[in-house]
Design a protein around this motif. Structure first.
Motif, PDB file in Angstrom:
ATOM      1  N   TRP A   1      13.750   2.717  -1.380  1.00  0.00           N
ATOM      2  CA  TRP A   1      12.739   3.223  -0.453  1.00  0.00           C
ATOM      3  C   TRP A   1      13.244   4.407   0.347  1.00  0.00           C
ATOM      4  CZ3 TRP A   1       8.097   0.416   1.569  1.00  0.00           C
ATOM      5  CH2 TRP A   1       7.543  -0.376   0.566  1.00  0.00           C
ATOM      6  N   GLY A   2      14.548   4.549   0.477  1.00  0.00           N
ATOM      7  CA  GLY A   2      15.120   5.714   1.127  1.00  0.00           C
ATOM      8  C   GLY A   2      14.881   5.814   2.623  1.00  0.00           C
TER       9      GLY A   2
ATOM     10  N   ALA B   1      12.039  -4.113   6.498  1.00  0.00           N
ATOM     11  CA  ALA B   1      11.875  -4.151   5.040  1.00  0.00           C
ATOM     12  C   ALA B   1      12.033  -2.761   4.437  1.00  0.00           C
ATOM     13  CB  ALA B   1      10.515  -4.737   4.684  1.00  0.00           C
ATOM     14  N   ALA B   2      11.513  -1.744   5.102  1.00  0.00           N
ATOM     15  CA  ALA B   2      11.627  -0.384   4.582  1.00  0.00           C
ATOM     16  C   ALA B   2      13.080   0.083   4.551  1.00  0.00           C
ATOM     17  CB  ALA B   2      10.781   0.574   5.423  1.00  0.00           C
ATOM     18  N   ILE B   3      13.881  -0.428   5.451  1.00  0.00           N
ATOM     19  CA  ILE B   3      15.308  -0.080   5.456  1.00  0.00           C
ATOM     20  C   ILE B   3      16.056  -0.876   4.388  1.00  0.00           C
ATOM     21  CG2 ILE B   3      17.441  -0.267   6.801  1.00  0.00           C
ATOM     22  CD1 ILE B   3      15.762   0.381   9.284  1.00  0.00           C
TER      23      ILE B   3
ATOM     24  N   LEU C   1       0.825  -1.213   0.000  1.00  0.00           N
ATOM     25  CA  LEU C   1       0.000   0.000   0.000  1.00  0.00           C
ATOM     26  C   LEU C   1       0.855   1.258   0.000  1.00  0.00           C
ATOM     27  CD1 LEU C   1      -2.921  -1.050   2.358  1.00  0.00           C
ATOM     28  CD2 LEU C   1      -2.948  -0.803  -0.126  1.00  0.00           C
ATOM     29  N   ARG C   2       1.995   1.224   0.675  1.00  0.00           N
ATOM     30  CA  ARG C   2       2.897   2.381   0.634  1.00  0.00           C
ATOM     31  C   ARG C   2       3.393   2.599  -0.791  1.00  0.00           C
ATOM     32  NH1 ARG C   2       8.320   3.560  -0.008  1.00  0.00           N
ATOM     33  NH2 ARG C   2       9.090   5.297   1.236  1.00  0.00           N
ATOM     34  N   ASP C   3       3.783   1.505  -1.439  1.00  0.00           N
ATOM     35  CA  ASP C   3       4.253   1.585  -2.818  1.00  0.00           C
ATOM     36  C   ASP C   3       3.158   2.110  -3.743  1.00  0.00           C
ATOM     37  OD1 ASP C   3       6.371   1.073  -4.733  1.00  0.00           O
ATOM     38  OD2 ASP C   3       5.115  -0.561  -5.476  1.00  0.00           O
TER      39      ASP C   3
END
Length: 126
Positions: free
Chosen positions: A98-99, A91-93, A21-23
């Protein structure tokens, strides 16, 4: 034990759904421009697939959550849901592009989450 399996399946699904959903929200136009947003969904633009997969992941996660709650105590199942925060943070890291940056403060938060889950799941002494 079957309850823990379903709870962990729910954690995996909801974590993947949050990332999808973020993507999707970064690829799709802003929801505040409602007509453009609906048009992007209707014409299957970039981000539409991630949005549909993310929403499907949430629904599947609720099904697993339902099965978990039939097989284990709410207090234990709810503690397992906090593992999703750890998975999404990691995962975001780690995901390229994803920065998201690593922070010691975030790692400390992860440590407290893990400590809390362990406290709830450790066998009680009588």
């Amino acid at each position: 034990m079957k309850g823990a399996f379903w709870a962990l399946c729910s954690v995996l699904l909801v974590s993947a759904a949050q990332l999808l959903l973020r993507d999707a929200m970064q690829a799709l136009p802003p929801v505040s421009d409602f007509l453009t947003f609906i048009s992007a969904l209707w014409h299957v633009s970039p981000g539409t697939g991630a949005l549909l997969l993310g929403l499907t992941g949430y629904v599947a996660s609720m099904g697993c959550w339902y099965l978990a709650l039939h097989r284990m105590a709410l207090s234990k199942a709810y503690a397992l849901l906090s593992l999703s925060y750890i998975m999404v943070w990691g995962a975001a890291i780690l995901l390229p592009g994803w920065g998201e940056g690593f922070s010691w403060r975030g790692l400390a938060g992860v440590g407290f989450i893990m400590l809390g889950v362990l406290v709830i799941f450790l066998p009680r002494r009588e």
